[in-house]
Design a protein around this motif. Structure first.
Motif, PDB file in Angstrom:
ATOM      1  N   GLY A   1       0.804  -1.215   0.000  1.00 46.80           N
ATOM      2  CA  GLY A   1       0.000   0.000   0.000  1.00 46.80           C
ATOM      3  C   GLY A   1       0.841   1.271   0.000  1.00 46.80           C
ATOM      4  O   GLY A   1       2.060   1.230  -0.134  1.00 46.80           O
ATOM      5  N   GLU A   2       0.162   2.380   0.162  1.00 48.43           N
ATOM      6  CA  GLU A   2       0.835   3.667   0.207  1.00 48.43           C
ATOM      7  C   GLU A   2       1.536   3.877   1.546  1.00 48.43           C
ATOM      8  O   GLU A   2       1.345   3.118   2.494  1.00 48.43           O
ATOM      9  N   LYS A   3       2.334   4.914   1.619  1.00 52.87           N
ATOM     10  CA  LYS A   3       3.011   5.289   2.850  1.00 52.87           C
ATOM     11  C   LYS A   3       2.049   6.041   3.757  1.00 52.87           C
ATOM     12  O   LYS A   3       1.300   6.899   3.301  1.00 52.87           O
ATOM     13  N   ALA A   4       2.068   5.715   5.050  1.00 52.65           N
ATOM     14  CA  ALA A   4       1.256   6.429   6.034  1.00 52.65           C
ATOM     15  C   ALA A   4       2.170   7.316   6.863  1.00 52.65           C
ATOM     16  O   ALA A   4       3.064   6.830   7.549  1.00 52.65           O
ATOM     17  N   CYS A   5       1.945   8.611   6.786  1.00 46.24           N
ATOM     18  CA  CYS A   5       2.784   9.561   7.524  1.00 46.24           C
ATOM     19  C   CYS A   5       2.246   9.823   8.927  1.00 46.24           C
ATOM     20  O   CYS A   5       2.969  10.332   9.784  1.00 46.24           O
ATOM     21  N   THR A   6       0.981   9.492   9.152  1.00 48.43           N
ATOM     22  CA  THR A   6       0.364   9.670  10.461  1.00 48.43           C
ATOM     23  C   THR A   6      -0.492   8.447  10.774  1.00 48.43           C
ATOM     24  O   THR A   6      -0.803   7.650   9.882  1.00 48.43           O
ATOM     25  N   LEU A   7      -0.907   8.327  12.010  1.00 48.27           N
ATOM     26  CA  LEU A   7      -1.742   7.199  12.408  1.00 48.27           C
ATOM     27  C   LEU A   7      -3.076   7.211  11.675  1.00 48.27           C
ATOM     28  O   LEU A   7      -3.610   6.154  11.329  1.00 48.27           O
ATOM     29  N   SER A   8      -3.596   8.382  11.392  1.00 51.64           N
ATOM     30  CA  SER A   8      -4.881   8.492  10.702  1.00 51.64           C
ATOM     31  C   SER A   8      -4.805   7.997   9.262  1.00 51.64           C
ATOM     32  O   SER A   8      -5.836   7.725   8.644  1.00 51.64           O
ATOM     33  N   GLU A   9      -3.586   7.870   8.719  1.00 55.99           N
ATOM     34  CA  GLU A   9      -3.418   7.396   7.342  1.00 55.99           C
ATOM     35  C   GLU A   9      -3.233   5.884   7.256  1.00 55.99           C
ATOM     36  O   GLU A   9      -3.118   5.336   6.161  1.00 55.99           O
ATOM     37  N   PHE A  10      -3.201   5.209   8.413  1.00 55.02           N
ATOM     38  CA  PHE A  10      -3.055   3.748   8.411  1.00 55.02           C
ATOM     39  C   PHE A  10      -4.186   3.095   7.608  1.00 55.02           C
ATOM     40  O   PHE A  10      -3.962   2.152   6.859  1.00 55.02           O
ATOM     41  N   ARG A  11      -5.404   3.604   7.799  1.00 56.10           N
ATOM     42  CA  ARG A  11      -6.573   2.999   7.160  1.00 56.10           C
ATOM     43  C   ARG A  11      -6.450   3.024   5.638  1.00 56.10           C
ATOM     44  O   ARG A  11      -6.594   1.991   4.975  1.00 56.10           O
ATOM     45  N   SER A  12      -6.170   4.203   5.082  1.00 53.10           N
ATOM     46  CA  SER A  12      -6.096   4.308   3.622  1.00 53.10           C
ATOM     47  C   SER A  12      -4.917   3.510   3.074  1.00 53.10           C
ATOM     48  O   SER A  12      -5.023   2.886   2.011  1.00 53.10           O
ATOM     49  N   ALA A  13      -3.782   3.507   3.806  1.00 52.53           N
ATOM     50  CA  ALA A  13      -2.611   2.750   3.347  1.00 52.53           C
ATOM     51  C   ALA A  13      -2.906   1.253   3.314  1.00 52.53           C
ATOM     52  O   ALA A  13      -2.558   0.554   2.363  1.00 52.53           O
ATOM     53  N   ALA A  14      -3.589   0.755   4.348  1.00 50.29           N
ATOM     54  CA  ALA A  14      -3.917  -0.666   4.416  1.00 50.29           C
ATOM     55  C   ALA A  14      -4.939  -1.058   3.350  1.00 50.29           C
ATOM     56  O   ALA A  14      -4.825  -2.122   2.733  1.00 50.29           O
ATOM     57  N   LEU A  15      -5.926  -0.207   3.125  1.00 49.35           N
ATOM     58  CA  LEU A  15      -6.935  -0.514   2.113  1.00 49.35           C
ATOM     59  C   LEU A  15      -6.335  -0.479   0.711  1.00 49.35           C
ATOM     60  O   LEU A  15      -6.738  -1.235  -0.167  1.00 49.35           O
TER      61      LEU A  15
END
Length: 399
Positions: free
Chosen positions: A259-273
Motif C-alpha cells: 500500500g501507500e506510505k502512512a505519515c500519520t496514524l490516521s493514514e493507516f486505514r487508507s494505506a492498508a486498504l
C-alpha cells in the motif's frame, strides 16, 4: 524461550535448525507412549525416570515426537539421564529437532509455569493488538490523542512513517484439507507458523512493525524513517516474505499487496486498504503467488471501484468483441500478438522477436487485426481505446 527470564539454565544441545518452531504448550510426560498423549506443537519435558540409560528408547522417543510435530525436548539431566547421548544429538541435528538440557536441580514445575505464562501473555498481547488494529483500520472512530497513546503502547512511533503490506494466504482451505488440518488449534498453529516466518524476515531486515491477523490475511505496518525513499526496500521485504513462506511450508504460497506510505496514524486505514486493493488486483491479473504494488497498478485501481462489471464488459465487447469471437478456436493468438505489439510501442520487428515469429508473419497478423476490428492501429485515439479494453480484459480474465 532461550531469551526468557528464568529459563537461563536451559541449554540447546541439538537441532538448532528447528529453533523457529512454535511452542503451543508444555507437557511433562515420562511414559514411553508419549505420542498417545500429545497433539503437536508441545514442548516435552522429561527426567528420564522410565528411560534411564536406554539409548535406543531415547532415540525412539525423539523420532516419535518429531513425527508428531512436537516443538522440542527438554531433558532434565541428572541421576536418570546423565547427558544427551551423541547418537541422539546426531539424530536431532539431522531432523532439525531441538533438544535441550536442564540441570536436575532446576524443578520442572517452575519451568512449565514460566513458559505457560509467556504463552498466555503472548496470546493476550496479540489479541489486544489485533483488536486495536481492527478498530484503527476498519472502524469509524476519529483518531485522537487517546488512540495515539494506545498505538504508542503497541510500538507506534509518531516520528516515523509506515508502509502497509498485506500477506494473503492462497487457497488456505485447500491447504488445510490436503494436510488433514481440521482442528481449530491446528489452524491457529499454521497461521502462527506463517507469522513467525514474517517476523524472522522483519528481524533480519532490522525492521519494526505493527500487525494484525484478519481471516487468512496478515496486515503489516512497517516502520521507516521519514524523509527517505523506501519503495524498493519494501518491495524487497515483500519478496523475501513470499519466498521464505514457500520455502519453509510445503505446497503453500501467499499473495502480497503493498500500500501507500502512512505519515500519520490516521493514514493507516487508507494505506492498508490500498494494500488490500493491490493484492486483489494482482491475484486477478497474475493469479496466486503474486505481488501487487498500489503505486504501479495505474488504471486497474479504477476498475476495482466499478461495481457494475457489465459496464466494463460492454466496453470490452464493443472494441474487442469481434476479435475475441474470431479466436474461439485459435488460442487468442491475435489478441496476444496485439498485446505484444502495444507493449513494444507498435514496433513490428521487436514484437516479432518476442513472439519468435517472422516479421512478415507479425505484419500479417496486424493487418488481420485491423481488418477484423475495422480500425487503423496507427491512430492514437484508437490505440488508447484498445489498450484500455485489453486492460479490462485482463482484469476480468477475458484475455
Amino acid at each position: 524461550m532461550l531469551k526468557t527470564e528464568g529459563l537461563e539454565k536451559i541449554r540447546l544441545v541439538a537441532g538448532k535448525g528447528g529453533l523457529d518452531k512454535i511452542i503451543n504448550w508444555v507437557h511433562v510426560i515420562e511414559v514411553p507412549e508419549v505420542v498417545d498423549w500429545v497433539e503437536g506443537g508441545e514442548l516435552l519435558l522429561i527426567t528420564g525416570v522410565t528411560i534411564q540409560d536406554n539409548k535406543e528408547a531415547l532415540l525412539k522417543l525423539v523420532r516419535d515426537i518429531n513425527g508428531k510435530r512436537l516443538s522440542g525436548l527438554v531433558i532434565n539431566v541428572g541421576p536418570y539421564i546423565k547427558k544427551t547421548p551423541d547418537e541422539v544429538i546426531e539424530l536431532a541435528n539431522s531432523l532439525n529437532f531441538p533438544v535441550f538440557e536442564l540441570p536436575f536441580e532446576v524443578k520442572l514445575i517452575g519451568i512449565t509455569h514460566i513458559i505457560c505464562r509467556e504463552i498466555f501473555s503472548s496470546k493476550i498481547q496479540q489479541e489486544s493488538m489485533n483488536s486495536f488494529m481492527n478498530e484503527l483500520i476498519f472502524g469509524e472512530d476519529v483518531i485522537n490523542d487517546v488512540a495515539i497513546d494506545r498505538a504508542v503502547k503497541y510500538g507506534y512511533d509518531i516520528e516515523k512513517n509506515y508502509y502497509a503490506i498485506i500477506v494473503e494466504i492462497d487457497d488456505f482451505n485447500e491447504y488445510l484439507q490436503r494436510n488433514n488440518i481440521g482442528k481449530e488449534e491446528k489452524i491457529i498453529e499454521a497461521k502462527q507458523h506463517i507469522l513467525k516466518i514474517i517476523d524472522t524476515v522483519m528481524k533480519n531486515c532490522n525492521e519494526k512493525y505493527m500487525y494484525m491477523t484478519v481471516s487468512d490475511s496478515f496486515y503489516l505496518m512497517i516502520e521507516v524513517d521519514k524523509n527517505a525513499n523506501y519503495t524498493d526496500f519494501i518491495s524487497e521485504i515483500a519478496r523475501r516474505i513470499s519466498e521464505d513462506i514457500s520455502k519453509n511450508i510445503n505446497n503453500l504460497t501467499v499473495s502480497i499487496g503493498i500500500g501507500e506510505k502512512a505519515c500519520t496514524l490516521s493514514e493507516f486505514r487508507s494505506a492498508a486498504l490500498e494494500a488490500k486493493n493491490a493484492v486483489e488486483i494482482s491475484k486477478r491479473l497474475y493469479g496466486k503467488n503474486s505481488m501487487g504494488d498500489c503505486r504501479k497498478l495505474g488504471v486497474y485501481k479504477l476498475f476495482l471501484g466499478i461495481e457494475n462489471v457489465d459496464i466494463m464488459l460492454k466496453i470490452y465487447n464493443e472494441k474487442l468483441g469481434k476479435l475475441k469471437s474470431n479466436e474461439k478456436s485459435s488460442s487468442n493468438e491475435l489478441l496476444n500478438s496485439l498485446e505484444i505489439y502495444i507493449d513494444e510501442n507498435r514496433n513490428i520487428g521487436n514484437a516479432a522477436e518476442r513472439l519468435f515469429i517472422h516479421r512478415n508473419t507479425m505484419k500479417y497478423r496486424i493487418n488481420k487485426i485491423e481488418e477484423i476490428l475495422e480500425c487503423d492501429l496507427k491512430d492514437d485515439k484508437t490505440m488508447f481505446n484498445i489498450m484500455l479494453c485489453l486492460k479490462i480484459g485482463r482484469f476480468l480474465g477475458l484475455n
